[in-house]
Enzyme design. Structure first.
Site, PDB file in Angstrom:
ATOM      1  N   LYS A 183      57.332  26.520  20.168  1.00 43.39           N
ATOM      2  CA  LYS A 183      57.061  25.116  19.839  1.00 43.39           C
ATOM      3  C   LYS A 183      58.350  24.369  19.455  1.00 43.39           C
ATOM      4  CE  LYS A 183      52.713  25.882  20.578  1.00 43.39           C
ATOM      5  NZ  LYS A 183      52.718  27.307  20.954  1.00 43.39           N
TER       6      LYS A 183
HETATM    7  C1  LIG Z   1      46.705  24.572  22.413  1.00 42.45           C
HETATM    8  C2  LIG Z   1      47.023  25.753  21.546  1.00 42.45           C
HETATM    9  N1  LIG Z   1      46.303  25.962  20.444  1.00 42.45           N
HETATM   10  C3  LIG Z   1      46.562  27.002  19.627  1.00 42.45           C
HETATM   11  C4  LIG Z   1      47.573  27.882  19.882  1.00 42.45           C
HETATM   12  C5  LIG Z   1      47.801  29.035  18.953  1.00 42.45           C
HETATM   13  O1  LIG Z   1      48.990  28.875  18.223  1.00 42.45           O
HETATM   14  P1  LIG Z   1      49.516  30.044  17.276  1.00 42.45           P
HETATM   15  O2  LIG Z   1      50.294  30.988  18.120  1.00 42.45           O
HETATM   16  O3  LIG Z   1      50.400  29.313  16.267  1.00 42.45           O
HETATM   17  O4  LIG Z   1      48.344  30.660  16.619  1.00 42.45           O
HETATM   18  C6  LIG Z   1      48.358  27.711  21.029  1.00 42.45           C
HETATM   19  C7  LIG Z   1      49.456  28.645  21.329  1.00 42.45           C
HETATM   20  O5  LIG Z   1      50.392  28.379  21.987  1.00 42.45           O
HETATM   21  C8  LIG Z   1      48.084  26.616  21.893  1.00 42.45           C
HETATM   22  O6  LIG Z   1      48.782  26.421  23.026  1.00 42.45           O
END
Ligand SMILES: Cc1ncc(COP(=O)(O)O)c(C=O)c1O
Length: 379
Positions: A183
């Site tokens: 990110k």
């Molecule tokens: C749209 C979306 N939501 C949630 C997540 C989950 O993020 P995390 O890895 O911080 O749990 C991602 C992961 O890239 C994502 O693309």
């Protein structure tokens, strides 16, 4: 050998010094000085009522499901074109996923097909701002309000993006952020829950602290803490918050670099894309994007795969993205079938993401572009 990876975490300067300071402070568990400063940054920048760092966006989504009191049999509407956590967090509470198709232009939940998916069992709508480009929030909020259904924004990609001048993450009663290594702002693994409806604040603090009122004790509101609700351990170490604060403070540098990379790809690939029936990202006029990713929609699955393979021979890693959730093993158990979400199915086959990280030099970007322009499969 891969010479240009898809992603590299960007280090901006103060990460190690701040982590050393957290060690010197004698608090490396959660909710120390750096966590408080990250909360203040998010609350001040975005104007949200409360921000709480979490160990991931996945965990922030799980907190949202708990806060909305999702029960077995409740229905939750999500785009099929998203990461598994967008819906899994709700399925963990017993929810039944209802998959919405996406718009062919922004790849966001298609608001024109949303209302027909709502039933008396619908307990949440979870739009995803794909690539940080805002969903049609006016329409989505109007539909949600008409049916009294809460909206949770999965804003994993969209920190510092705006829709009609307003920050993404400030539209739903709750919103979630990711600080995963891929990110714009990262601490390796991390996330945040943004709370726009203040009625959720007190309970959110309890859920995040294992179902106890420990946060109230630290504020002197109660003299001992105890188990009063469901919960888990959703708070990150202050070491991670220290890393993240350094990134937040370099916001202008990070965003300027990301903008440079995005605009370079757009400028250099625009004509080629037109000539070869390739679509580049579409950012509607009312949206300001945070330059999270650069993707291309190829004319076919075969063309997409050929391009990925060709780039690999040049040492460049380009990657596809989400597989349709309704066609996954779990999605099919909930009744998902081929043809349910045709735009998702087509986009998922054709999308390719190009290398995108702040240390990506113009020279390396030029290599990526040259390799794309000479790809035999798209000639
Ligand atoms: C749209 C979306 N939501 C949630 C997540 C989950 O993020 P995390 O890895 O911080 O749990 C991602 C992961 O890239 C994502 O693309």
């Amino acid at each position: 050998m891969i010479k240009i990876p898809f992603n590299k975490p960007g280090f901006v300067g103060n990460e190690q010094a701040y982590m050393a300071q957290a060690v010197a402070n004698g608090q490396i568990s959660g909710d120390g000085e750096f966590t408080r400063r990250c909360h203040a940054f998010l609350e001040h920048e975005l104007g949200v009522a409360k921000a709480l760092l979490t160990t991931s966006c996945t965990h922030a989504l799980e907190m949202a499901a708990l806060l909305l009191d999702i029960q077995p049999g409740d229905e939750v509407i999500v785009p099929s074109f998203t990461f598994v956590s967008t819906i899994n967090a709700f399925v963990l509470r017993g929810a039944r996923p209802v998959f919405a198709d996406i718009r062919p232009d922004t790849l966001n939940l298609d608001e024109t097909r949303l209302e027909r998916l709502i039933t008396p069992r619908t307990k949440a709508i979870v739009p995803v701002h794909y690539a940080g480009v805002g969903c049609e929030m006016d329409a989505i909020l109007a539909i949600a309000a008409r049916h009294g259904v809460p909206v949770v924004e999965d804003n994993a990609h969209g920190l510092l993006g705006r829709y009609k001048g307003r920050w993404l993450g400030t539209f739903g009663c709750l919103a979630t952020q990711s600080f995963h290594e891929t990110k714009n702002f990262t601490c390796g693994e991390g996330g945040a829950l943004l709370i726009n409806d203040p009625r959720f604040i007190e309970r959110a603090e309890i859920l995040r602290e294992k179902g106890t009122n420990r946060s109230q004790m630290f504020r002197g509101q109660v003299d001992k803490y105890s188990w009063i609700d469901l919960g888990s351990s959703y708070l990150p170490s202050d070491l991670l918050a220290a890393f993240l604060l350094a990134q937040f403070e370099s916001r202008d540098h990070i965003q300027a670099q990301r903008r440079r990379i995005w605009e370079f790809y757009a400028a250099r690939l625009g004509d080629w894309a037109l000539q070869h029936h390739v679509s580049l990202p579409f950012v509607p006029e009312q949206c300001e994007q945070p330059f999270h990713m650069f993707y291309m929609l190829m004319p076919s699955l075969a063309a997409r795969q050929a391009l990925i393979d060709h780039l690999k021979t040049k040492g460049i890693l380009a990657v596809f993205h989400y597989l349709p959730l309704h066609l996954s093993v779990m999605g099919r158990q909930f009744g998902g079938q081929s043809g349910n979400c045709p735009v998702t199915e087509s986009v998922s086959d054709r999308l390719v993401r190009l290398p995108f990280y702040i240390a990506l030099s113009e020279k390396d970007q030029e290599r990526v572009v040259t390799a794309i322009l000479e790809c035999p499969a798209t000639k």
